[in-house]
Design an enzyme around this catalytic site. Structure first.
Site, mmCIF file in Angstrom:
data_model
loop_
_atom_site.group_PDB
_atom_site.id
_atom_site.type_symbol
_atom_site.label_atom_id
_atom_site.label_comp_id
_atom_site.label_asym_id
_atom_site.label_seq_id
_atom_site.Cartn_x
_atom_site.Cartn_y
_atom_site.Cartn_z
ATOM 1 N N GLU A 66 0.778 -1.244 0.239
ATOM 2 C CA GLU A 66 -0.071 0.117 -0.009
ATOM 3 C C GLU A 66 1.051 1.206 0.049
ATOM 4 O O GLU A 66 1.521 1.450 1.056
ATOM 5 C CB GLU A 66 -0.890 -0.148 1.145
ATOM 6 N N ASP A 77 -4.549 9.807 9.705
ATOM 7 C CA ASP A 77 -3.286 9.321 10.270
ATOM 8 C C ASP A 77 -2.996 9.927 11.720
ATOM 9 O O ASP A 77 -3.280 11.016 11.877
ATOM 10 C CB ASP A 77 -2.119 9.645 9.366
#
Lengths: 279, 400
Positions: A66, A77
């Protein structure tokens, strides 16, 4: 790898051919194990080293890479990946670099999905982004801030270029939302193990197993679990009920602290873990 | 004006993680029901009358108007609301909704601190836990508001990543919300973010324009020629514009932070230097580079220092119903000084951008013009910045 017409994926009329990623997941399913999906952002610690690290990760046993594109406002995040992607941007990492990384991974024989916040795709132009990704040998996009309801242009572009589209589901997803999200997914479904952002966690809670179970009730598309997995034992645990185990922050930390050798060592551990999940 | 999916023309929508969609759907349902529920309407109205201090008055400012080409200038005094700005209108509404949804904790982002103070106030009033995210740059330049929030019982978190300003505070609030959405309502402070926030926040501020339109008609006997407001995210502007949208004779003019000037690249003027994009959940106009990375904005005013803008403003801009112009730091501070000296009113630096706009528009339209200006906040919080800007105190008098 050959096409497997018997696979439920191949029944999707929009997907006459399986992407490299979908083929990997089908092969893992046939082997009776979960796939290991490893995340790294392009440009951390530099563009060259990040790409070298992704290729090394393939060698060390990751089935799918990924590839993250650093973004100025990464709201899914946690601190660890924020710091890495901020450093990548400060170091001059550009969106163009992601296609170089995808090409390198494809050449190394693994499948690459690009994880990106949506504005970066919009700015390039959805159709142009899709064409560039397909040309580089990428399998598709993972879009943490795009829901299928807003994805009309991407659904069309991904069909036109034979790319997978990976939307997220979460423990909070209602049955209706699971149906909407998985109905638009191709390749795999990204199931968030927990309510929260990326980062390593001591335990991957029972919410993960529950969301996978509920997702499987509405789709045959493989379900990969992300958020919080960092150790071999956790990978084995998640591999017991998911089609793929996604690891991000732990690999980014290993790369940041110990360079490619440390990241490779962790990948080997995790690759062993996903093979221990199902007795 | 919006479709069921929260679109204003091409703008708006929901560009957020799937994890938040159930909470957004719940919020949309609850606020739609509340909007037609006499009990909710009555409770909010009671709070506005007995707590906020509504209706806020209008004030004609003839001595200031001498600097506006002689046009008549009327201020809508949102600065006189409890907590010192228009922000309380939205916050009380959302805090009541949070209670309806059974949520015991509210979070907010803040730039200048006005929205954070308003949220901390509502949380204290209604017995909710409160966490406010504020960029570390802003906690320094608006230290007084940090202390105010803490006095009110809120936890203030200084956000040290990214540009350490409002946009990063929004990111951090969204991260908190994803992790705690069961117990927590995100009191978003402006008319942006994922649907239903732009529409809901506008509706809670719509009272500004509803009152002002009636007050101006009552005082002058006609509608204003132009309605002026500063635009950061754009909540006070949407609030005062909305009631005038269908008054075709009334120009709607928003003033963005021009910072050091558009040509300098150091500004927050999305409609002069931005392009179509997505930020913080909405399709709108964004300051961004060729890759789509957000460009950091700059303004003397923390409350306007934001690289994106509410999606309904983007729609009004593209349809031409509203105009948007940049005001530099220098122009805003000159208007700030003038209003203090001519009228005895210390405005927020944010609102001073609208005052500077009135000086320009008044000169363009001449002495027959009637201008309605949203004075969205008071300048107590800005005294430190202004003292430094104008060199009002020396070291011996306590300036660092």
């Amino acid at each position: 790898m050959n096409l497997t017409p018997a696979s439920p994926l191949a029944a999707n009329p929009a997907s006459p051919a399986l992407s490299p990623g979908a083929q990997v997941l089908a092969a893992c399913r046939a082997e009776g194990r979960a796939a290991l999906v490893g995340y790294l952002p392009v440009g951390f610690p530099s563009v060259e080293v990040s790409i070298e690290a992704m290729v090394a990760m393939v060698r060390a046993g990751a089935d799918i890479i990924e590839v993250g594109i650093p973004y100025s406002d990464p709201l899914m995040d946690g601190p660890l990946i924020q710091r890495a992607t901020e450093a990548a941007l400060e170091g001059g990492s550009r969106v163009d670099d992601v296609f170089t990384a995808v090409r390198a991974i494809a050449d190394a024989g693994a499948a690459a999905y690009v994880m990106t916040y949506w504005n970066l795709v919009l700015k390039r132009g959805v159709a142009r982004f899709a064409a560039d990704l397909a040309a580089a040998g990428g399998s598709g996009l993972i879009t943490p801030d795009l829901i299928p309801d807003e994805a009309g242009e991407w659904l069309a572009a991904s069909d036109a270029h034979g790319l997978d589209r990976v939307f997220l589901v979460a423990p909070s997803s209602t049955p209706e939302r699971l149906t909407v999200a998985t109905g638009a997914c191709r390749g795999f479904v990204y199931a968030a193990s927990t309510m929260g952002v990326t980062g390593t966690r001591e335990t991957v809670g029972s919410a993960a197993q529950d969301v996978v179970r509920r997702t499987r009730e509405v789709t045959d598309v493989p379900v990969c679990v992300g958020l919080g997995v960092s150790t071999r034992a956790q990978a084995a645990d998640v591999a017991g009920f998911a089609d793929g185990v996604i690891v991000g922050s732990a690999l980014v930390r290993a790369l940041g602290e110990g360079g490619i050798p440390a990241m490779e060592a962790l990948t080997r551990e995790l690759a062993a873990g996903v093979r221990e999940g199902r007795p | 004006m919006t479709t069921p999916h929260g679109r204003f023309g091409d703008f708006g929508g929901r560009y957020v993680p799937e994890a938040l969609i159930p909470a957004l759907e719940q919020l949309d349902e609850v606020r739609r029901k509340a909007a037609v529920d006499p009990e909710f309407i009555g409770e909010l109205d009671r709070l506005h009358r007995t707590y906020t201090g509504r209706p806020s008055i209008i004030t004609e400012v003839p001595r200031f108007a001498e600097h506006c080409g002689g046009a008549r200038v009327i201020l809508k005094r949102e600065d006189l609301n409890h907590t010192g700005s228009h922000k309380i209108n939205n916050v009380l509404g959302q805090a009541l909704l949070a209670k309806r949804m059974g949520k015991s904790r509210v979070i907010a982002e803040t730039g200048a601190g006005q929205h954070g103070v308003a949220t901390a106030t509502a949380a204290a009033l209604l017995g909710l836990d409160c966490v406010v995210y504020m960029g570390a740059v802003d906690t320094k330049r608006q230290a007084l508001n940090v202390a105010r929030m803490r006095l009110l019982g809120a936890e203030v978190v200084a956000v040290t990543n990214g540009s350490q300003t409002l946009k990063d505070a929004v990111n951090e609030a969204l991260r908190d919300w994803v992790a705690n959405v069961d117990s927590t309502h995100y009191v978003l402070g402006t008319v942006t973010g994922p649907h239903p926030f732009p529409e809901m926040v506008r509706d809670f501020h719509r009272i500004i324009g509803v009152e002002a339109r009636a007050q101006v008609l009552d005082l002058v006997g006609r509608l204003p020629d132009a309605v002026l407001a500063c635009v950061g995210g754009g909540s006070n502007a949407m609030g005062i514009f909305h009631r005038f949208l269908f008054d075709d004779s009334v120009r709607l003019i928003g003033f963005e932070a021009g910072g050091d000037g558009i040509e300098s690249g150091r500004h927050a003027a999305r409609f002069s230097g931005g392009t179509r994009g997505v930020l913080h959940g909405a399709a709108t106009y964004v300051l961004q580079d060729d890759d789509g990375q957000t460009i950091e904005s700059h303004s003397v005013s923390a409350g306007l220092d934001y690289p994106s803008v509410g999606p309904e403003h983007a729609h009004l801009f593209e349809t031409g119903r509203a105009e948007y112009r940049p005001i530099t730091d220098d122009e805003a501070m000159e208007a700030f000084r003038l209003l203090c000296r001519t009228e005895g009113i210390i405005p927020a630096i944010e609102s001073s951008h609208a005052l500077a706009g009135a000086m320009k528009v008044g000169r363009e339209l001449g002495p027959d013009a009637l201008l309605l200006v949203s004075l969205s906040g008071r300048g107590d919080k800005d005294v430190h910045t202004a003292a430094r800007w104008f060199g009002l105190l020396d070291d011996a008098e306590g300036m660092p």
